[in-house]
Design a protein around this motif. Structure first.
Motif, short mmCIF file in Angstrom:
data_model
loop_
_atom_site.label_atom_id
_atom_site.label_comp_id
_atom_site.label_asym_id
_atom_site.label_seq_id
_atom_site.Cartn_x
_atom_site.Cartn_y
_atom_site.Cartn_z
N GLN A 78 53.74 56.27 56.83
CA GLN A 78 53.71 55.09 57.68
C GLN A 78 54.64 55.26 58.86
N LEU A 79 54.35 54.53 59.92
CA LEU A 79 55.18 54.50 61.12
C LEU A 79 55.48 53.04 61.41
N THR A 80 56.76 52.70 61.51
CA THR A 80 57.16 51.33 61.79
C THR A 80 57.66 51.24 63.23
N LEU A 81 57.06 50.31 63.99
CA LEU A 81 57.45 50.08 65.37
C LEU A 81 58.04 48.68 65.48
N ARG A 82 59.10 48.55 66.27
CA ARG A 82 59.71 47.25 66.55
C ARG A 82 59.19 46.81 67.92
N VAL A 83 58.50 45.68 67.95
CA VAL A 83 57.95 45.12 69.18
C VAL A 83 58.80 43.91 69.56
N VAL A 84 59.45 43.98 70.73
CA VAL A 84 60.32 42.91 71.20
C VAL A 84 59.69 42.29 72.45
N VAL A 85 59.44 40.97 72.38
CA VAL A 85 58.88 40.23 73.50
C VAL A 85 59.95 39.28 74.00
N ASN A 130 64.49 32.77 73.40
CA ASN A 130 64.18 33.72 74.47
C ASN A 130 63.62 35.05 73.96
N ARG A 131 63.31 35.16 72.66
CA ARG A 131 62.84 36.45 72.15
C ARG A 131 62.04 36.28 70.86
N LEU A 132 60.97 37.09 70.76
CA LEU A 132 60.20 37.24 69.53
C LEU A 132 60.24 38.72 69.16
N GLU A 133 60.54 39.03 67.90
CA GLU A 133 60.60 40.42 67.44
C GLU A 133 59.67 40.60 66.26
N TYR A 134 58.87 41.66 66.33
CA TYR A 134 57.91 41.96 65.27
C TYR A 134 58.18 43.37 64.73
N LEU A 135 57.90 43.56 63.46
CA LEU A 135 57.88 44.89 62.86
C LEU A 135 56.41 45.18 62.54
N VAL A 136 55.89 46.22 63.17
CA VAL A 136 54.49 46.60 62.99
C VAL A 136 54.46 47.95 62.27
N LYS A 163 48.94 42.57 79.20
CA LYS A 163 47.73 41.92 79.71
C LYS A 163 47.52 40.56 79.04
N THR A 164 47.80 40.50 77.76
CA THR A 164 47.62 39.25 77.02
C THR A 164 48.62 38.19 77.43
N LEU A 165 49.88 38.59 77.60
CA LEU A 165 50.96 37.65 77.88
C LEU A 165 51.35 37.61 79.36
N GLU A 166 50.43 37.90 80.23
CA GLU A 166 50.72 37.94 81.65
C GLU A 166 51.34 36.61 82.11
N GLY A 167 52.58 36.67 82.61
CA GLY A 167 53.29 35.49 83.07
C GLY A 167 54.03 34.72 81.99
N LYS A 168 53.73 35.00 80.73
CA LYS A 168 54.38 34.28 79.62
C LYS A 168 55.59 35.02 79.07
N ALA A 169 55.69 36.31 79.37
CA ALA A 169 56.80 37.13 78.86
C ALA A 169 57.51 37.81 80.02
N SER A 170 58.84 37.87 79.91
CA SER A 170 59.60 38.54 80.97
C SER A 170 59.75 40.03 80.70
N GLY A 171 59.54 40.45 79.47
CA GLY A 171 59.64 41.87 79.14
C GLY A 171 59.08 42.15 77.76
N ILE A 172 58.48 43.34 77.61
CA ILE A 172 57.95 43.76 76.31
C ILE A 172 58.45 45.17 76.06
N ASN A 173 59.09 45.35 74.92
CA ASN A 173 59.61 46.67 74.53
C ASN A 173 59.04 47.04 73.17
N VAL A 174 58.67 48.31 73.02
CA VAL A 174 58.22 48.83 71.74
C VAL A 174 59.07 50.06 71.45
N MET A 175 59.70 50.07 70.28
CA MET A 175 60.53 51.21 69.89
C MET A 175 60.27 51.59 68.45
N SER A 176 60.50 52.84 68.16
CA SER A 176 60.34 53.33 66.79
C SER A 176 61.51 52.83 65.96
N ASP A 177 61.22 52.32 64.78
CA ASP A 177 62.26 51.74 63.95
C ASP A 177 62.73 52.73 62.90
#
Length: 177
Positions: A78-85, A130-136, A163-177
């Motif tokens: 498995q590969l776990t990615l941390r998605v920070v919006v 100001n932030r949503l964090e997901y583990l995918v 594309k989905t959050l256009e204007g709703k998010a100030s930044g999107i980061n994806v990093m390997s966890d």
């Protein structure tokens, strides 16, 4: 005295091969004295050591004497990615956050990459104003993943969410966890 170490290694090899059908299976291996478990596929068991290949293709040579005392936990690769919006501004209400969470979760569930199975696990790890964090967690088709495939998956996730959050998010980061 000179034959004790080779003899113990040979006996350990026999025990490893007879005890469990370990070869070509993916395990989380917890060894005594080592903090972080090693996750990988057992490629080869020789008379002195065992070769374990991790998800990135790196081969680890572990002495059989040490491996005989390890705990083996079967594990799919498995590969776990941390998605920070990052969200713009403060004072965002819960209805807005829940709607954003629904949109992001739907996009993460729809995400397809040829190197990974359709099965995935998505966990909302942190929520703030100001932030949503997901583990995918993504499950690769093969036991090893090339770094290039991981980078492509990360870039595709960022562009899909942008594309989905256009204007709703100030930044999107994806990093390997």
């Amino acid at each position: 005295m000179l034959f004790i170490h080779p003899l113990i290694s040979y006996i350990s090899m026999i025990i490893l091969q007879m005890e469990l059908p370990l070869k070509n299976r993916y395990y989380e291996i917890s060894m005594p004295g080592i903090q972080k478990p090693l996750t990988g596929k057992i490629l080869k068991i020789t008379s002195r050591n065992t070769v374990v290949q991790d998800i990135h293709g790196v081969e680890h040579y572990i002495p059989n004497i040490q491996l005989i005392r390890a705990i083996f936990k079967p594990l799919p690769p498995q590969l776990t990615l941390r998605v920070v919006v990052d969200l713009p501004g403060e004072g965002i209400n819960m209805n807005y956050l829940s709607e954003l969470d629904r949109q992001i979760t739907e996009k993460l569930e729809e995400y397809r990459h040829p190197g990974f199975k359709d099965l995935r696990k998505i966990v909302l790890a942190k929520v703030s104003n100001n932030r949503l964090e997901y583990l995918v967690t993504l499950y690769p088709v093969q036991a090893t993943i090339r770094d290039e495939d991981v980078r492509k998956a990360m870039i595709e996730l960022v562009s899909t969410l942008s594309k989905t959050l256009e204007g709703k998010a100030s930044g999107i980061n994806v990093m390997s966890d």
